[in-house]
Design an enzyme around this catalytic site. Structure first.
Site, PDB file in Angstrom:
ATOM      1  N   VAL A   1       0.864  -1.182   0.000  1.00  0.00           N
ATOM      2  CA  VAL A   1       0.000   0.000   0.000  1.00  0.00           C
ATOM      3  C   VAL A   1       0.902   1.235   0.000  1.00  0.00           C
ATOM      4  CG1 VAL A   1      -1.841  -1.208   1.212  1.00  0.00           C
ATOM      5  CG2 VAL A   1      -0.138   0.065   2.540  1.00  0.00           C
TER       6      VAL A   1
ATOM      7  N   ALA B   1       3.141   4.372   0.898  1.00  0.00           N
ATOM      8  CA  ALA B   1       3.923   4.639   2.108  1.00  0.00           C
ATOM      9  C   ALA B   1       3.266   5.747   2.931  1.00  0.00           C
ATOM     10  CB  ALA B   1       5.341   5.038   1.730  1.00  0.00           C
TER      11      ALA B   1
ATOM     12  N   LYS C   1      16.788  -0.241  -0.049  1.00  0.00           N
ATOM     13  CA  LYS C   1      15.917   0.096  -1.188  1.00  0.00           C
ATOM     14  C   LYS C   1      15.946   1.599  -1.464  1.00  0.00           C
ATOM     15  CE  LYS C   1      12.713  -0.592  -4.367  1.00  0.00           C
ATOM     16  NZ  LYS C   1      11.993   0.650  -4.552  1.00  0.00           N
TER      17      LYS C   1
ATOM     18  N   GLU D   1      19.307   4.796  -8.778  1.00  0.00           N
ATOM     19  CA  GLU D   1      18.428   4.795  -9.950  1.00  0.00           C
ATOM     20  C   GLU D   1      18.229   6.210 -10.488  1.00  0.00           C
ATOM     21  OE1 GLU D   1      13.675   4.340 -10.208  1.00  0.00           O
ATOM     22  OE2 GLU D   1      14.698   2.557  -9.416  1.00  0.00           O
ATOM     23  N   TYR D   2      17.978   7.165  -9.605  1.00  0.00           N
ATOM     24  CA  TYR D   2      17.848   8.569 -10.020  1.00  0.00           C
ATOM     25  C   TYR D   2      19.108   9.015 -10.768  1.00  0.00           C
ATOM     26  CZ  TYR D   2      13.661  10.113  -7.382  1.00  0.00           C
ATOM     27  OH  TYR D   2      12.386  10.329  -6.924  1.00  0.00           O
TER      28      TYR D   2
ATOM     29  N   SER E   1      11.961  -4.290  -5.740  1.00  0.00           N
ATOM     30  CA  SER E   1      12.261  -3.529  -6.945  1.00  0.00           C
ATOM     31  C   SER E   1      12.061  -4.379  -8.189  1.00  0.00           C
ATOM     32  CB  SER E   1      13.709  -3.027  -6.906  1.00  0.00           C
ATOM     33  OG  SER E   1      14.014  -2.313  -8.095  1.00  0.00           O
TER      34      SER E   1
ATOM     35  N   HIS F   1      19.087   2.220  -3.299  1.00  0.00           N
ATOM     36  CA  HIS F   1      18.863   1.674  -4.640  1.00  0.00           C
ATOM     37  C   HIS F   1      18.162   2.712  -5.503  1.00  0.00           C
ATOM     38  CE1 HIS F   1      16.018  -0.038  -7.550  1.00  0.00           C
ATOM     39  NE2 HIS F   1      16.843  -1.050  -7.720  1.00  0.00           N
ATOM     40  N   ASN F   2      17.125   3.333  -4.964  1.00  0.00           N
ATOM     41  CA  ASN F   2      16.373   4.314  -5.741  1.00  0.00           C
ATOM     42  C   ASN F   2      17.182   5.583  -5.989  1.00  0.00           C
ATOM     43  OD1 ASN F   2      14.378   2.405  -5.447  1.00  0.00           O
ATOM     44  ND2 ASN F   2      12.779   3.871  -4.937  1.00  0.00           N
TER      45      ASN F   2
END
Length: 465
Positions: free
Chosen positions: A76, A78, A184, A191-192, A130, A187-188
């Site tokens: 759901v 955050a 995570k 990713e950015y 992910s 990780h993001n």
């Protein structure tokens, strides 16, 4: 199936949740879903027909259908919704049941929820997931953190549903408390950074070297077969071939240049500053999304300022490839250094080899480079930075010349390349045994008596300037 016999429960049957629960059932486990929207429950039943899966809008029926100890995953949004679902389910749970938050929750929220549920005898795991909707359906990278006993309860399911690389599941225990959500988050952030760097390589190729969309597709396809092999480069190559069904033009050229964000990149940048860890490529990738939102101002400013002429010679497609590879290494290195610092600061006990390993498949930042990172941390899991690994040092040295040419070309031609520039500047700063910050210390002492240290003797000093 009979009541109380389902192996796994999932709350939130949107696209991600529905795909994840169907993945569970494809891998030998039964699952039961819960959602407040009857249409989403109906969609799960329809798509899962013939599989050991069911769903309901009734939270009591949901709990009654799960086998003990119950293993319940929340997918759901955050924030408040996670707390609301926990409070909703809590009166129906028994001691030893497990709740897993699979969303992008901020790590301090995970710590708070873990403490709260632990007091009530309920296990709690914050787990990064992910891979997007397709990953959820066919194999994501999963990053669980919390009580290791709690992870053991769900380990067989997570290992079965995760992506596999060389037969190895892309899931493992990340560490104590909120380690899973923190990993995570970083990780993001990486990713950015990677997405910003790819967009800059794209504009150098398109605006600077004049490549057509067809040529861009061919270029990124070729790159994905070499040292830049990665999910993001792969999907970028595909984007250039997509035609708009309304106009018949290339869709990429019709998309508004305002990039949105959900906050995880910003969290990475903010927390890196709290830890005193420099992540300038990630920082600037967040800033560029914010600059992109100033569309009206940018259009107005374009009319006020002259644009320099694009240099006619001096750069090749191969230079851009090498520069992007260089910047990829720098961006991963920044994120990994942040994880090293966070693990020490928060007591996570993260294993950087394990993190590199599970990122090799399923996740958005999966890339061939991650196997080399795994090897580097396998040799030395206390490595403070990938820039101190001899193998990566060799790669950076080999590609630094191209990086300087691309950044210089971009500056000369007025092509925005802040991510590439930040990556090069970070590299040059990191490899410098002496920086001009001695002058800053002198300034601070001059105006504020903040003191300084010396290179030739021990102690703390102050001068009346």
């Amino acid at each position: 199936m009979s009541k109380g016999s389902y192996d796994f429960g999932l709350v939130g049957l949107g696209v991600m949740g529905r795909n994840f629960i169907l993945n569970v059932t494809d891998n030998g486990f039964s699952a039961f879903g819960l959602d407040t929207d009857p249409e989403k429950v109906a969609a799960l039943k329809q798509e899962g027909e013939g599989k050991p899966v069911d769903g309901t809008i009734d939270k009591k029926a949901f709990i009654e259908n799960l086998s003990a100890p119950r293993k319940i995953m929340l997918l759901v949004p955050a924030g408040g919704p996670v707390d609301a679902v926990i409070e909703d389910l809590l009166p129906l749970l028994d001691e030893g049941d497990l709740i897993i938050d699979g969303g992008n929750s901020f790590f301090t929220d995970t710590d708070r929820r873990g403490d709260y549920l632990n007091e009530k005898g309920i296990y709690f795991i914050g787990s990064g997931v992910s891979g997007g909707a397709k990953g959820a359906r066919f194999g994501p990278s999963i990053m669980p953190g919390g009580d290791q006993k709690a992870y053991e309860l769900v380990k067989p399911i997570f290992e079965a549903v995760s992506a596999k690389v060389n037969g190895e599941p892309c899931v493992d225990y990340m560490g104590t408390k909120s380690a899973g959500n923190y990993v995570k988050m970083v990780h993001n952030g990486i990713e950015y950074g990677l997405m910003q760097l790819i967009s800059e390589a794209y504009t150098v190729l398109k605006t600077g070297l004049g490549l057509s969309n067809e040529q861009l597709h061919e270029t990124f396809t070729k790159w994905n077969q070499g040292k830049l092999k990665s999910f993001l480069v792969e999907i970028t190559s595909e984007i250039f071939t997509k035609m708009d069904d309304k106009t018949g033009k290339h869709l990429v050229d019709l998309i508004l240049d305002k990039a949105k964000q959900k906050g995880t990149g910003k969290w990475t940048s903010q927390n890196a500053m709290d830890l005193g860890i420099p992540v300038p490529t990630i920082d600037v990738s967040v800033s560029m999304r914010e600059i992109s939102a100033l569309k009206d101002d940018r259009v107005a400013a374009e009319k006020l300022y002259e644009s320099p002429a694009i240099p006619s010679v001096g750069l090749t497609v191969e230079d851009v490839e090498d520069a992007l590879y260089f910047a990829f290494i720098i961006t991963y290195a920044q994120g990994m250094t942040q994880l090293v610092a966070a693990s020490k600061e928060y007591g996570y006990g993260c294993n950087l080899e394990v993190i590199s390993k599970i990122w090799r498949g399923g996740c958005i930042i999966r890339a061939g480079l991650l196997e080399e990172m795994r090897k580097a941390f396998s040799k030395n899991n206390d490595l403070s930075s990938l820039l101190l690994d001899e193998g990566f040092a060799s790669e950076l040295n080999a590609n630094a010349g191209a990086m300087r040419r691309v950044v210089g070309y971009s500056v000369a031609g007025g092509i925005p390349a802040s991510g590439l520039s930040a990556s090069l500047s970070y590299f040059d700063s990191y490899r410098s045994g002496r920086l001009p910050l001695n002058l800053i210390q002198a300034q601070r002492d001059h105006f504020g008596s903040h003191t300084y240290e010396r290179v030739d003797m021990e102690g703390i000093f102050h001068t009346e300037w």
